[in-house]
Design a protein around this motif. Sequence first.
Motif, mmCIF file in Angstrom:
data_model
loop_
_atom_site.group_PDB
_atom_site.id
_atom_site.type_symbol
_atom_site.label_atom_id
_atom_site.label_comp_id
_atom_site.label_asym_id
_atom_site.label_seq_id
_atom_site.Cartn_x
_atom_site.Cartn_y
_atom_site.Cartn_z
ATOM 1 N N ASP A 157 7.535 -9.792 8.157
ATOM 2 C CA ASP A 157 6.523 -9.770 9.213
ATOM 3 C C ASP A 157 6.407 -8.388 9.844
ATOM 4 O O ASP A 157 5.318 -7.970 10.263
ATOM 5 N N GLY A 158 7.516 -7.660 9.882
ATOM 6 C CA GLY A 158 7.494 -6.329 10.482
ATOM 7 C C GLY A 158 6.783 -5.296 9.633
ATOM 8 O O GLY A 158 6.390 -4.246 10.142
ATOM 9 N N ARG A 159 6.620 -5.581 8.336
ATOM 10 C CA ARG A 159 5.962 -4.627 7.450
ATOM 11 C C ARG A 159 4.486 -4.934 7.236
ATOM 12 O O ARG A 159 3.811 -4.252 6.464
ATOM 13 N N SER A 160 3.978 -5.962 7.902
ATOM 14 C CA SER A 160 2.589 -6.357 7.679
ATOM 15 C C SER A 160 1.925 -6.703 9.003
ATOM 16 O O SER A 160 2.572 -6.787 10.048
ATOM 17 N N ALA A 161 0.618 -6.920 8.930
ATOM 18 C CA ALA A 161 -0.155 -7.382 10.083
ATOM 19 C C ALA A 161 -1.152 -8.420 9.593
ATOM 20 O O ALA A 161 -1.605 -8.369 8.445
ATOM 21 N N VAL A 162 -1.475 -9.370 10.447
ATOM 22 C CA VAL A 162 -2.487 -10.370 10.131
ATOM 23 C C VAL A 162 -3.799 -9.900 10.756
ATOM 24 O O VAL A 162 -3.901 -9.768 11.978
ATOM 25 N N ILE A 163 -4.782 -9.639 9.911
ATOM 26 C CA ILE A 163 -6.052 -9.064 10.345
ATOM 27 C C ILE A 163 -7.100 -10.172 10.476
ATOM 28 O O ILE A 163 -7.370 -10.883 9.499
ATOM 29 N N PRO A 164 -7.698 -10.340 11.650
ATOM 30 C CA PRO A 164 -8.798 -11.305 11.775
ATOM 31 C C PRO A 164 -10.045 -10.764 11.065
ATOM 32 O O PRO A 164 -10.410 -9.600 11.247
ATOM 33 N N THR A 165 -10.672 -11.577 10.239
ATOM 34 C CA THR A 165 -11.894 -11.180 9.548
ATOM 35 C C THR A 165 -12.959 -12.245 9.772
ATOM 36 O O THR A 165 -12.680 -13.318 10.314
ATOM 37 N N SER A 166 -14.154 -11.969 9.331
ATOM 38 C CA SER A 166 -15.252 -12.929 9.481
ATOM 39 C C SER A 166 -15.016 -14.197 8.676
ATOM 40 O O SER A 166 -15.654 -15.221 8.922
ATOM 41 N N LEU A 167 -14.090 -14.158 7.716
ATOM 42 C CA LEU A 167 -13.798 -15.329 6.888
ATOM 43 C C LEU A 167 -12.388 -15.865 7.119
ATOM 44 O O LEU A 167 -11.868 -16.626 6.298
ATOM 45 N N GLY A 168 -11.784 -15.483 8.230
ATOM 46 C CA GLY A 168 -10.455 -15.985 8.542
ATOM 47 C C GLY A 168 -9.405 -14.906 8.459
ATOM 48 O O GLY A 168 -9.670 -13.782 7.992
ATOM 49 N N PRO A 169 -8.190 -15.206 8.897
ATOM 50 C CA PRO A 169 -7.127 -14.202 8.917
ATOM 51 C C PRO A 169 -6.629 -13.850 7.519
ATOM 52 O O PRO A 169 -6.543 -14.709 6.639
ATOM 53 N N VAL A 170 -6.320 -12.580 7.313
ATOM 54 C CA VAL A 170 -5.744 -12.102 6.061
ATOM 55 C C VAL A 170 -4.584 -11.179 6.410
ATOM 56 O O VAL A 170 -4.745 -10.236 7.177
ATOM 57 N N GLU A 171 -3.428 -11.447 5.847
ATOM 58 C CA GLU A 171 -2.275 -10.581 6.052
ATOM 59 C C GLU A 171 -2.338 -9.406 5.080
ATOM 60 O O GLU A 171 -2.739 -9.557 3.930
ATOM 61 N N ARG A 172 -1.921 -8.253 5.580
ATOM 62 C CA ARG A 172 -1.871 -7.084 4.697
ATOM 63 C C ARG A 172 -0.825 -6.101 5.171
ATOM 64 O O ARG A 172 -0.472 -6.033 6.348
ATOM 65 N N ALA A 173 -0.316 -5.335 4.207
ATOM 66 C CA ALA A 173 0.553 -4.192 4.489
ATOM 67 C C ALA A 173 -0.166 -2.940 4.017
ATOM 68 O O ALA A 173 -1.065 -3.008 3.177
ATOM 69 N N THR A 174 0.206 -1.799 4.570
ATOM 70 C CA THR A 174 -0.410 -0.545 4.161
ATOM 71 C C THR A 174 0.663 0.521 3.978
ATOM 72 O O THR A 174 1.784 0.406 4.488
ATOM 73 N N GLY A 175 0.288 1.563 3.257
ATOM 74 C CA GLY A 175 1.212 2.674 3.069
ATOM 75 C C GLY A 175 0.509 3.829 2.386
ATOM 76 O O GLY A 175 -0.634 3.710 1.942
ATOM 77 N N GLY A 176 1.198 4.960 2.302
ATOM 78 C CA GLY A 176 0.638 6.124 1.648
ATOM 79 C C GLY A 176 -0.443 6.790 2.475
ATOM 80 O O GLY A 176 -0.734 6.399 3.604
ATOM 81 N N ALA A 177 -1.065 7.806 1.891
ATOM 82 C CA ALA A 177 -2.129 8.549 2.563
ATOM 83 C C ALA A 177 -3.067 9.110 1.513
ATOM 84 O O ALA A 177 -2.641 9.526 0.434
ATOM 85 N N GLY A 178 -4.361 9.100 1.841
ATOM 86 C CA GLY A 178 -5.351 9.617 0.904
ATOM 87 C C GLY A 178 -6.465 8.620 0.658
ATOM 88 O O GLY A 178 -6.791 7.806 1.535
ATOM 89 N N LEU A 179 -7.044 8.659 -0.529
ATOM 90 C CA LEU A 179 -8.129 7.755 -0.880
ATOM 91 C C LEU A 179 -7.632 6.311 -0.898
ATOM 92 O O LEU A 179 -6.510 6.042 -1.357
ATOM 93 N N PRO A 180 -8.450 5.356 -0.414
ATOM 94 C CA PRO A 180 -7.969 3.979 -0.288
ATOM 95 C C PRO A 180 -7.962 3.216 -1.614
ATOM 96 O O PRO A 180 -8.884 3.334 -2.420
ATOM 97 N N VAL A 181 -6.904 2.447 -1.817
ATOM 98 C CA VAL A 181 -6.763 1.586 -2.989
ATOM 99 C C VAL A 181 -6.331 0.201 -2.507
ATOM 100 O O VAL A 181 -5.347 0.068 -1.785
ATOM 101 N N LEU A 182 -7.073 -0.816 -2.895
ATOM 102 C CA LEU A 182 -6.713 -2.205 -2.601
ATOM 103 C C LEU A 182 -5.796 -2.689 -3.717
ATOM 104 O O LEU A 182 -6.150 -2.615 -4.899
ATOM 105 N N VAL A 183 -4.615 -3.185 -3.359
ATOM 106 C CA VAL A 183 -3.615 -3.588 -4.350
ATOM 107 C C VAL A 183 -3.437 -5.103 -4.287
ATOM 108 O O VAL A 183 -3.051 -5.642 -3.239
ATOM 109 N N LEU A 184 -3.701 -5.777 -5.400
ATOM 110 C CA LEU A 184 -3.650 -7.239 -5.442
ATOM 111 C C LEU A 184 -2.455 -7.696 -6.276
ATOM 112 O O LEU A 184 -2.353 -7.377 -7.471
#
Length: 313
Positions: A33-60
């Motif tokens: 839980d400390g490494r992620s956040a739950v983001i409210p979106t228009s379609l409901g909450p989605v948990e995500r973690a982030t890291g690095g710096a630069g151009l964005p990449v979505l990792v599934l």
Amino acid sequence: MILLVLAGMALLGAVAIWRAFDRDMHGIRTALDGRSAVIPTSLGPVERATGGAGLPVLVLHGAGGGHDQGALFAEAFLPPGYRWIAPSRFGYLRSPLPADASTAAQADALAALLDAEGPDRVAVLAVSGGVPPALQLAERHPDRVSALILVSSAPFSPYEAGDQGLPVPAWVYSVLFSSDFPIWLVRKLAPHALEGLFDIREDLKQGLSPADQEFADAMVSAFLPVTQRLEGVRNEAAAIDPDARYALSEVNAPALIIHARDDGLNPFGIAERLDRELPDSRLVALETGGHLLLGRHHRIREEVRAFMEEQVE
């Protein structure tokens, strides 16, 4: 009297084991839980973690994963210079399973996450079970996806469950995911016993670099807590739902497809189909490495680096 003493000792031992289990699981959940956040979106909450710096990449992440597994894939497969966003897909960790949990709905939820997070366009790194929703995202929201990196792709319609080479019968997964305690105990008593579930074979472990060995160990450790991944694992069948539509010919994003011929979980033929039907694709066929491409991570980072540089030229 002796029997009573033995029974008392066994009880004390069981209590000590249970306390150790409870303490470890509390620590694992707190760290996750400390490494992620739950983001409210228009379609409901989605948990995500982030890291690095630069151009964005979505990792599934793949089956049995979550944002923690996504982070491992980001660190293993992405070269420096990228900011990664690793969501927990439907039913994993703190991302709830909605009534419509199809791969199309997953794609829409990922687009909603991007709306909430800010990047207009992202490259997508999808591994195994993350590939079907990545394909849906690129088809349904083409303006959001600049490139696809598809690794060890899992089956998707019209493939069926029989096309997925599981190392153990499906019912074993259900038993393993029914409680955290058996997995925790196995990890304590026989740390390598679960490696087969990830296609981590003895022949692949020979001569691994310390970094690759650490990655393999972390993948198995990231199985816990299994009870917070159960709904997601059960929902992986959405990818092969006969009603699911994958119009590969309508995907405009360039795709880099990476797959090992000796993948023990997902057939190499899936990668060949992707390369054949996607309009703009290149297949990197590795002879060995298994599902997790062990021993091939440096090669993959170089392939990804070259592919991504082509997209910004």
